[in-house]
Motif scaffolding. Sequence first.
Motif, PDB file in Angstrom:
ATOM      1  N   GLY A 124     -57.661 -72.633   6.562  1.00  0.00           N
ATOM      2  CA  GLY A 124     -58.478 -72.292   5.409  1.00  0.00           C
ATOM      3  C   GLY A 124     -58.404 -70.815   5.081  1.00  0.00           C
ATOM      4  O   GLY A 124     -57.480 -70.100   5.504  1.00  0.00           O
ATOM      5  N   LEU A 125     -59.374 -70.335   4.321  1.00  0.00           N
ATOM      6  CA  LEU A 125     -59.412 -68.939   3.896  1.00  0.00           C
ATOM      7  C   LEU A 125     -60.120 -68.084   4.938  1.00  0.00           C
ATOM      8  O   LEU A 125     -61.278 -68.329   5.263  1.00  0.00           O
ATOM      9  N   ALA A 126     -59.409 -67.095   5.470  1.00  0.00           N
ATOM     10  CA  ALA A 126     -60.017 -66.111   6.367  1.00  0.00           C
ATOM     11  C   ALA A 126     -60.559 -64.980   5.498  1.00  0.00           C
ATOM     12  O   ALA A 126     -59.805 -64.316   4.783  1.00  0.00           O
ATOM     13  N   ILE A 127     -61.871 -64.771   5.550  1.00  0.00           N
ATOM     14  CA  ILE A 127     -62.554 -63.808   4.687  1.00  0.00           C
ATOM     15  C   ILE A 127     -63.176 -62.721   5.550  1.00  0.00           C
ATOM     16  O   ILE A 127     -63.872 -63.019   6.521  1.00  0.00           O
ATOM     17  N   THR A 128     -62.946 -61.478   5.198  1.00  0.00           N
ATOM     18  CA  THR A 128     -63.580 -60.398   5.950  1.00  0.00           C
ATOM     19  C   THR A 128     -65.080 -60.403   5.689  1.00  0.00           C
ATOM     20  O   THR A 128     -65.536 -60.821   4.620  1.00  0.00           O
ATOM     21  N   ASP A 129     -65.859 -59.951   6.662  1.00  0.00           N
ATOM     22  CA  ASP A 129     -67.225 -59.588   6.334  1.00  0.00           C
ATOM     23  C   ASP A 129     -67.124 -58.386   5.391  1.00  0.00           C
ATOM     24  O   ASP A 129     -66.057 -57.807   5.205  1.00  0.00           O
ATOM     25  N   ALA A 130     -68.245 -57.998   4.779  1.00  0.00           N
ATOM     26  CA  ALA A 130     -68.214 -56.961   3.748  1.00  0.00           C
ATOM     27  C   ALA A 130     -67.540 -55.689   4.256  1.00  0.00           C
ATOM     28  O   ALA A 130     -67.902 -55.162   5.315  1.00  0.00           O
ATOM     29  N   LEU A 131     -66.577 -55.195   3.494  1.00  0.00           N
ATOM     30  CA  LEU A 131     -65.807 -54.021   3.919  1.00  0.00           C
ATOM     31  C   LEU A 131     -66.554 -52.714   3.686  1.00  0.00           C
ATOM     32  O   LEU A 131     -66.046 -51.644   4.033  1.00  0.00           O
ATOM     33  N   ASN A 132     -67.755 -52.789   3.115  1.00  0.00           N
ATOM     34  CA  ASN A 132     -68.576 -51.580   2.980  1.00  0.00           C
ATOM     35  C   ASN A 132     -69.567 -51.435   4.127  1.00  0.00           C
ATOM     36  O   ASN A 132     -70.368 -50.498   4.142  1.00  0.00           O
TER      37      ASN A 132
ATOM     38  N   PRO B 125     -61.917 -46.109   2.240  1.00  0.00           N
ATOM     39  CA  PRO B 125     -61.674 -47.176   1.268  1.00  0.00           C
ATOM     40  C   PRO B 125     -60.187 -47.261   0.928  1.00  0.00           C
ATOM     41  O   PRO B 125     -59.517 -46.249   0.776  1.00  0.00           O
ATOM     42  N   GLY B 126     -59.680 -48.445   0.806  1.00  0.00           N
ATOM     43  CA  GLY B 126     -58.252 -48.648   0.576  1.00  0.00           C
ATOM     44  C   GLY B 126     -57.522 -48.833   1.886  1.00  0.00           C
ATOM     45  O   GLY B 126     -56.812 -49.837   2.086  1.00  0.00           O
ATOM     46  N   GLU B 127     -57.736 -47.914   2.809  1.00  0.00           N
ATOM     47  CA  GLU B 127     -57.124 -48.010   4.136  1.00  0.00           C
ATOM     48  C   GLU B 127     -57.676 -49.217   4.891  1.00  0.00           C
ATOM     49  O   GLU B 127     -56.920 -49.975   5.512  1.00  0.00           O
ATOM     50  N   VAL B 128     -58.992 -49.414   4.826  1.00  0.00           N
ATOM     51  CA  VAL B 128     -59.607 -50.531   5.543  1.00  0.00           C
ATOM     52  C   VAL B 128     -59.179 -51.860   4.929  1.00  0.00           C
ATOM     53  O   VAL B 128     -58.960 -52.848   5.644  1.00  0.00           O
ATOM     54  N   ASP B 129     -59.004 -51.896   3.616  1.00  0.00           N
ATOM     55  CA  ASP B 129     -58.546 -53.119   2.948  1.00  0.00           C
ATOM     56  C   ASP B 129     -57.152 -53.507   3.421  1.00  0.00           C
ATOM     57  O   ASP B 129     -56.878 -54.688   3.699  1.00  0.00           O
ATOM     58  N   LEU B 130     -56.276 -52.511   3.491  1.00  0.00           N
ATOM     59  CA  LEU B 130     -54.903 -52.768   3.937  1.00  0.00           C
ATOM     60  C   LEU B 130     -54.884 -53.262   5.371  1.00  0.00           C
ATOM     61  O   LEU B 130     -54.170 -54.230   5.699  1.00  0.00           O
ATOM     62  N   LYS B 131     -55.657 -52.635   6.245  1.00  0.00           N
ATOM     63  CA  LYS B 131     -55.688 -53.058   7.648  1.00  0.00           C
ATOM     64  C   LYS B 131     -56.195 -54.496   7.770  1.00  0.00           C
ATOM     65  O   LYS B 131     -55.686 -55.278   8.570  1.00  0.00           O
ATOM     66  N   ALA B 132     -57.191 -54.838   6.956  1.00  0.00           N
ATOM     67  CA  ALA B 132     -57.725 -56.204   6.987  1.00  0.00           C
ATOM     68  C   ALA B 132     -56.670 -57.203   6.532  1.00  0.00           C
ATOM     69  O   ALA B 132     -56.570 -58.310   7.072  1.00  0.00           O
ATOM     70  N   LEU B 133     -55.887 -56.829   5.552  1.00  0.00           N
ATOM     71  CA  LEU B 133     -54.845 -57.715   5.036  1.00  0.00           C
ATOM     72  C   LEU B 133     -53.729 -57.882   6.064  1.00  0.00           C
ATOM     73  O   LEU B 133     -53.265 -59.004   6.319  1.00  0.00           O
ATOM     74  N   ILE B 134     -53.304 -56.796   6.658  1.00  0.00           N
ATOM     75  CA  ILE B 134     -52.250 -56.855   7.686  1.00  0.00           C
ATOM     76  C   ILE B 134     -52.717 -57.682   8.884  1.00  0.00           C
ATOM     77  O   ILE B 134     -51.923 -58.384   9.519  1.00  0.00           O
ATOM     78  N   ALA B 135     -54.013 -57.637   9.171  1.00  0.00           N
ATOM     79  CA  ALA B 135     -54.560 -58.408  10.296  1.00  0.00           C
ATOM     80  C   ALA B 135     -54.438 -59.911  10.070  1.00  0.00           C
ATOM     81  O   ALA B 135     -54.434 -60.683  11.024  1.00  0.00           O
ATOM     82  N   GLY B 136     -54.362 -60.320   8.789  1.00  0.00           N
ATOM     83  CA  GLY B 136     -54.217 -61.742   8.500  1.00  0.00           C
ATOM     84  C   GLY B 136     -55.279 -62.331   7.597  1.00  0.00           C
ATOM     85  O   GLY B 136     -55.259 -63.524   7.305  1.00  0.00           O
ATOM     86  N   ASN B 137     -56.236 -61.509   7.148  1.00  0.00           N
ATOM     87  CA  ASN B 137     -57.281 -62.019   6.255  1.00  0.00           C
ATOM     88  C   ASN B 137     -56.698 -62.400   4.903  1.00  0.00           C
ATOM     89  O   ASN B 137     -55.765 -61.767   4.405  1.00  0.00           O
ATOM     90  N   ASP B 138     -57.287 -63.424   4.293  1.00  0.00           N
ATOM     91  CA  ASP B 138     -56.846 -63.880   2.979  1.00  0.00           C
ATOM     92  C   ASP B 138     -57.660 -63.268   1.855  1.00  0.00           C
ATOM     93  O   ASP B 138     -57.132 -63.031   0.768  1.00  0.00           O
ATOM     94  N   ILE B 139     -58.954 -63.050   2.092  1.00  0.00           N
ATOM     95  CA  ILE B 139     -59.839 -62.513   1.061  1.00  0.00           C
ATOM     96  C   ILE B 139     -60.516 -61.253   1.589  1.00  0.00           C
ATOM     97  O   ILE B 139     -61.026 -61.221   2.704  1.00  0.00           O
TER      98      ILE B 139
END
Length: 455
Positions: free
Chosen positions: A293-301, A311-325
């Motif tokens: 299913g969809l792997a969703i991060t908890d709120a990035l703020n 900001p921006g850096e944390v989004d990229l790290k979350a995406l590289i980790a495997g999160n979908d949303i």
Amino acid sequence: MKGVCIFSLYFFLFFTFLNNVYAQHSAVFLDSTNAAWADSIMSTLSAEERIAQLFIVAAYSNKGKQHKNDIMDLVEKYKIGGLMFLQGGPIRQAKLTNFYQSKSKIPLMIAIDAEWGVSMRLDSSLRFPWQMTLGAIEDADLIYKMGCEVARQCKLLGIHINFAPVIDVNSNPKNPIINNRSFGELPEKVGVMGLAYMQGMHENNILACAKHFPGHGDTDSDSHKTLPTINKRRYQLKKVELLPYRMLIKEGLGSIMVAHLHIPSLDKTENLAVSLSPNVVNDLLKQKMKFTGLAITDALNMKGVSKFYKPGEVDLKALIAGNDILLLSEDVPKAIDEINTAIHQNKITQAEIDQRCYKILMAKKWMGLSNYNPVDVSKIQDRIITSETRLLDKKLIQSSLTLLQNNDDLLPLKYLDTLNIASISIGSDATHFHDMINNYGPVTHFSISKNTTVS
């Protein structure tokens, strides 16, 4: 046209492969009937628009014109994938939903935290009991019915995904953020109740989101404010925290929210939340636990990640980790730029982005967004709380009442005319309770503050 056909065939084969490999574990929306619409939308999206589909940002229906314009800009200019509504009211939210949807190229996925119904975030609606209260209920069918009713409320307001149930196991009494949001301290019971809640929503096409993976129950700090550490070994996590997730994944769980926790037994990297760890999101959740299913991060703020990464850096790290949303990004334009740069630097591939975007589109098709219709605002006031809603609430409360001790068979009280009865309410006004027990005989009522000490 040939390129589009090859593109569509690639994704069809990719998700057919996933379904064959994971069989009974496949997420509820990974069905071939959702592929054609996803294909048709993918062929219209630029590479940057596919990135934008991965973002869900915060929206409010109790803020002013500037907030509305800021969200409209993200929807129109950047073509984000969804909104998570926080504080406000049902009718105001529905009107804003219609407005934002009218500005969106692709129908938006609308999300909410509705653990105990939409009243968790919105006024003018009925609040169901917290999950700890529900955990005292022996009949899981009542939890299923609550899931159905929460789904009805969501559909009435144009909501497609509910960030519930909480399936954290309540194993630390000092936990400041989970505690009464958990079904209890027994992993199997948490799994059974969470599964019933999930099925009630899924059968009404509201996507469930189990949280907070891999388990936020054994912490003594709040990930909104800091990065909690869980010092448990892998076998302990597997036995307790991960058990409810395995139960729900096996039955088609649609999405999982990944927590901002530091768990050294899973990833020793200093100050790294598991939400940013490929070892946890990709390897443990997706590969070992077969979650599709969809792997969703908890709120990035939240401070659990935002105090360590920009900001921006944390989004990229979350995406590289495997999160979908990517949930509640602090700076969507900056994040899109960072992701584009990472693609050019081969830190992540466009194919990986496309696979996640395609999966989101399949979920949107399952949610009914291929045939989007505006919310009928005129129905909300009369239907947000129905007689069935109130009856279900009473059944949940009644079924949760638990007699902890009954020495000498004191209850039920007998020979009321011979007894001196007193009631004590702690920390709240128990007017309705007092009125009810007054029907049985004369009662003296006392009330004390929840902060009262022995002295």
